[in-house]
Motif scaffolding. Structure first.
Motif, PDB file in Angstrom:
ATOM      1  N   ARG A  14       0.747  -1.592   0.221  1.00 44.86           N
ATOM      2  CA  ARG A  14       0.093   0.092   0.061  1.00 44.86           C
ATOM      3  C   ARG A  14       0.833   1.248  -0.298  1.00 44.86           C
ATOM      4  O   ARG A  14       0.090   2.441  -0.377  1.00 44.86           O
ATOM      5  CB  ARG A  14      -0.977  -0.307   1.200  1.00 44.86           C
ATOM      6  CG  ARG A  14      -1.970  -0.886   1.472  1.00 44.86           C
ATOM      7  CD  ARG A  14      -3.217  -1.216   2.286  1.00 44.86           C
ATOM      8  NE  ARG A  14      -3.724  -1.775   1.906  1.00 44.86           N
ATOM      9  CZ  ARG A  14      -5.263  -2.142   2.986  1.00 44.86           C
ATOM     10  NH1 ARG A  14      -4.726  -2.103   4.531  1.00 44.86           N
ATOM     11  NH2 ARG A  14      -5.754  -2.933   3.196  1.00 44.86           N
ATOM     12  N   ASP A  15       2.274   1.277  -0.072  1.00 44.52           N
ATOM     13  CA  ASP A  15       2.412   1.893   0.235  1.00 44.52           C
ATOM     14  C   ASP A  15       2.579   2.443  -1.710  1.00 44.52           C
ATOM     15  O   ASP A  15       4.719   1.668  -1.581  1.00 44.52           O
ATOM     16  CB  ASP A  15       4.026   2.037   0.754  1.00 44.52           C
ATOM     17  CG  ASP A  15       5.579   2.551   1.043  1.00 44.52           C
ATOM     18  OD1 ASP A  15       4.520   3.916   1.064  1.00 44.52           O
ATOM     19  OD2 ASP A  15       5.865   2.959   1.908  1.00 44.52           O
ATOM     20  N   ARG A  16       2.394   3.442  -1.933  1.00 45.90           N
ATOM     21  CA  ARG A  16       3.008   3.649  -3.265  1.00 45.90           C
ATOM     22  C   ARG A  16       4.780   4.314  -2.973  1.00 45.90           C
ATOM     23  O   ARG A  16       5.556   4.089  -3.977  1.00 45.90           O
ATOM     24  CB  ARG A  16       2.291   4.415  -4.110  1.00 45.90           C
ATOM     25  CG  ARG A  16       0.849   4.247  -3.679  1.00 45.90           C
ATOM     26  CD  ARG A  16       0.550   3.000  -5.045  1.00 45.90           C
ATOM     27  NE  ARG A  16      -0.155   2.706  -5.296  1.00 45.90           N
ATOM     28  CZ  ARG A  16      -1.140   1.812  -6.112  1.00 45.90           C
ATOM     29  NH1 ARG A  16       0.080   1.423  -7.299  1.00 45.90           N
ATOM     30  NH2 ARG A  16      -1.843   1.069  -6.383  1.00 45.90           N
ATOM     31  N   GLY A  17       5.676   4.491  -2.605  1.00 45.74           N
ATOM     32  CA  GLY A  17       6.941   4.896  -2.641  1.00 45.74           C
ATOM     33  C   GLY A  17       7.820   4.272  -1.712  1.00 45.74           C
ATOM     34  O   GLY A  17       9.254   3.903  -2.204  1.00 45.74           O
ATOM     35  N   SER A  18       7.414   2.653  -1.853  1.00 44.32           N
ATOM     36  CA  SER A  18       7.819   2.021  -1.197  1.00 44.32           C
ATOM     37  C   SER A  18       9.126   1.080  -2.453  1.00 44.32           C
ATOM     38  O   SER A  18       7.745   0.171  -3.819  1.00 44.32           O
ATOM     39  CB  SER A  18       7.595   0.990  -0.347  1.00 44.32           C
ATOM     40  OG  SER A  18       8.026  -0.262  -0.040  1.00 44.32           O
ATOM     41  N   GLU A  19       9.724   1.377  -2.393  1.00 42.27           N
ATOM     42  CA  GLU A  19      11.321   0.304  -3.570  1.00 42.27           C
ATOM     43  C   GLU A  19      10.943  -0.632  -3.451  1.00 42.27           C
ATOM     44  O   GLU A  19      10.629  -1.505  -4.097  1.00 42.27           O
ATOM     45  CB  GLU A  19      12.229   0.642  -3.801  1.00 42.27           C
ATOM     46  CG  GLU A  19      13.331   0.633  -4.912  1.00 42.27           C
ATOM     47  CD  GLU A  19      14.526   1.216  -5.108  1.00 42.27           C
ATOM     48  OE1 GLU A  19      15.592   0.157  -5.645  1.00 42.27           O
ATOM     49  OE2 GLU A  19      14.818   1.816  -4.122  1.00 42.27           O
ATOM     50  N   GLU A  20      10.882  -1.512  -1.727  1.00 45.48           N
ATOM     51  CA  GLU A  20      10.741  -2.825  -1.644  1.00 45.48           C
ATOM     52  C   GLU A  20       9.094  -3.504  -2.966  1.00 45.48           C
ATOM     53  O   GLU A  20       9.569  -4.532  -3.184  1.00 45.48           O
ATOM     54  CB  GLU A  20      11.033  -3.118  -0.758  1.00 45.48           C
ATOM     55  CG  GLU A  20      10.314  -4.264  -0.409  1.00 45.48           C
ATOM     56  CD  GLU A  20      10.939  -5.295   1.614  1.00 45.48           C
ATOM     57  OE1 GLU A  20      10.543  -6.213   1.890  1.00 45.48           O
ATOM     58  OE2 GLU A  20      11.427  -3.768   1.993  1.00 45.48           O
ATOM     59  N   ALA A  21       7.743  -2.302  -2.312  1.00 42.99           N
ATOM     60  CA  ALA A  21       6.641  -3.271  -2.494  1.00 42.99           C
ATOM     61  C   ALA A  21       7.058  -2.875  -4.237  1.00 42.99           C
ATOM     62  O   ALA A  21       6.618  -4.131  -4.492  1.00 42.99           O
ATOM     63  CB  ALA A  21       6.125  -2.628  -2.326  1.00 42.99           C
TER      64      ALA A  21
END
Length: 587
Positions: free
Chosen positions: A139-146
């Protein structure tokens, strides 16, 4: 403390807080594990929260540096990222995403089915935290991991479903977004199951009702879509072209199918056409004028239907007749019904679609000529003597020229044949039976329908007028055509030219009560009425004029009525009274 406010990865073991960081997929090999646990060495939540952010920043910086150094040493060996973006249709992307959820849930069921005893509470707690962390990252649109997780899951899902994906292939963002949503839904359902909730509520309307059936829907979605243009071509080849029809009717059908293709869009997938669009086509056709392309100031070829409708409105043109509209609708209905049977469409979208307006009463349809009108027609200079049978056909003169202008109306009146049937006649179509009956042999004609292939006796009036002598003269010609003086029109048929000539001829005759419905075809109706007055049984009347629905006439196959049988019946026709003595006297 509110558990929902905790950032993903911040967990408590006993009294001590920990930061559990999932290793990005591309760095798992570098670290040799999928998760990095870091003790925050505190029992206080606020202290742990501050240290959590510090450790998270350090790890992200570490990941970035590792990737930078890896790229620096391997750049020369890594091929360029493909410039093209892998795109799929929206239907395919949704099917891939739903299939991904179905696969995840199926795998979860397999794993839990193998477990003979429930996992220990600590293991369940770890699993809860891991899944919660995944949901938070996704849900974290800024997460590179995601982003890495979504990209990897998308590549795997596409490959499992048969897509060819290049190394480091760029993917359409719409597909990535749908896969991200799918992963969130799958994790939420798994988390709910751990908590004992097996309702499998996805929390996302796109994934409502996901089941094992979704696993095969990607294949269906990837099937090549058949365009309206392609469907019409196949429909013509497999259906319409095999039906007997007059050349003029063939031209009309092609024109109507052209309008259908234009309205729905040549490249539109036929399976996407809705019932509402079919009704819209019906409503559009109801506003179109007849034969507008023939007018001098008409919109140019290729103009939109809206432009044509506006042209008709401004010029106060009448709309197409109910019968013509019905033909448009009938062809549309046949096309989409055929497409449904061929499984090119999912739904039968044309059920009970009928033309706008009201079907005209029988007495409002095209009528027949009365005695006064027939007198005006057959007492014209073309039959009495004219200057010539071209531009001088209506000017009295010394010449009686027996070509198309002379014979075609007579044949229509006394044989009841269609305009196109008459114009295509050759000397070979006029034959004599073993019993001596002269007849028109239309058994090999490509007519309007199956029943138009028939034998029509030559009426005694035509014989007295010298028609058989005319035919014998034509047998000596090279092509043996009876009416070569009528050239083909723009549609390739002679009827276009002759219809215009006959309309001009009728105006020159000064026929009373003439309106838009007054035309050549009324001669055929006039014979029908004459046969009725002569009390000719309907089966014989229809066989003469090619209207029969019960049998077809063909000497080649020995079916139906032959000319010998029909001869006495055609002679019973009682036409309105008009003078033909000058025509019969020429024989």
């Amino acid at each position: 403390m509110d558990d929902m406010a905790k950032p993903p990865g911040l967990v408590q073991r006993g009294r001590i807080w920990y930061y559990r960081k999932r290793v990005p997929k591309d760095l798992v090999a570098r670290y040799g594990k999928r998760e990095i646990p870091i003790s925050l060495d505190t029992e206080d939540y606020k202290t742990a929260l501050g240290r959590f952010h510090e450790e998270a920043a350090k790890l992200e910086a570490e990941f970035t540096e590792i990737r930078r150094r890896r790229e620096m040493f391997t750049a020369s060996a890594v091929p360029d990222v493909p410039a093209d973006v892998l795109t799929v249709s929206e239907e395919e992307a949704i099917a891939v995403a739903r299939a991904l959820v179905a696969e995840r849930l199926a795998n979860y069921d397999k794993i839990t089915a193998k477990e003979k005893t429930p996992p220990p509470q600590d293991a369940l707690e770890d699993l809860r935290h891991e899944i919660s962390g995944d949901i938070g990252h996704l849900r974290d649109r800024g997460s590179e991991e995601a982003d890495q997780l979504v990209y990897g899951a998308t590549i795997d899902a596409l490959k499992r479903n048969g897509y060819v994906v290049a190394d480091r292939q760029r993917i359409d963002s719409r597909v990535l977004d749908l896969v991200r949503r799918a992963l969130v839904v799958a994790n939420q359902i798994e988390l709910a199951r751990i908590e004992g909730d097996f309702a499998d509520n996805p929390g996302d309307v796109l994934f409502t009702g996901v089941s094992s059936a979704d696993l095969s829907k990607v294949t269906d979605a990837r099937k090549p879509k058949v365009s309206i243009s392609s469907a019409i071509e196949t429909f013509w080849d497999r259906v319409i072209s095999l039906e007997p029809k007059a050349p003029k009717t063939e031209v009309k059908y092609k024109a109507i199918l052209g309008v259908i293709k234009y309205f729905f869009g040549a490249d539109t997938a036929i399976e996407t056409v809705t019932r509402q669009q079919c009704f819209a086509f019906r409503d559009t056709i109801a506003k179109l004028p007849p034969n507008y392309a023939k007018k001098k100031d008409a919109p140019p070829e290729g103009a939109s239907l809206d432009a044509v409708i506006e042209y008709a409105r401004v010029n106060e043109l009448p709309v197409m007749s109910y019968g013509t509209q019905a033909l448009y609708i009938a062809l549309m209905v046949r096309l989409f019904t055929w497409a449904g049977h061929e499984r090119l469409t999912k739904d039968l979208v044309v059920v009970d679609i009928k033309p706008r307006g009201k079907r005209p009463a029988k007495d409002e349809l095209r009528g027949s000529f009365d005695g006064e009108q027939l007198t005006a027609i057959f007492n014209a200079p073309i039959y009495r003597g004219c200057k010539d049978d071209e531009y001088g056909f209506s000017t009295p003169g010394p010449n009686i020229i027996k070509r198309s202008r002379y014979w075609v109306p007579l044949i229509a009146l006394f044989a009841g044949m269609r305009e196109g049937e008459i114009l295509r006649l050759t000397a070979d179509n006029v034959r004599v039976s073993e019993n001596g009956t002269s007849y028109f042999d239309l058994s090999k004609h490509k007519g309007k329908n199956t029943y138009s292939r028939r034998e029509v006796p030559v009426h005694s009036t035509l014989i007295k007028a010298g028609f058989l002598n005319f035919v014998e003269e034509k047998r000596k010609s090279k092509d043996r055509a009876l009416f070569p003086d009528v050239p083909p029109g723009a549609d390739g048929t002679q009827t276009v030219i002759f219809s215009k000539r006959f309309a001009t001829f009728l105006r020159a005759c000064g026929i009373k009560g003439m309106d838009a419905k007054t035309c050549f075809h009324m001669l055929r109706h006039t014979l029908k009425d004459a046969l009725d007055r002569g009390q000719v049984p309907e089966n014989y009347s229809e066989a003469i004029q090619g209207w029969s629905r019960r049998m077809k006439t063909s000497r080649s196959y020995g079916q139906g009525f032959e000319a010998d049988t029909l001869k006495p019946w055609i002679e019973k026709a009682i036409l309105p009274k008009f003078d033909l003595s000058h025509i019969i006297g020429e024989a």
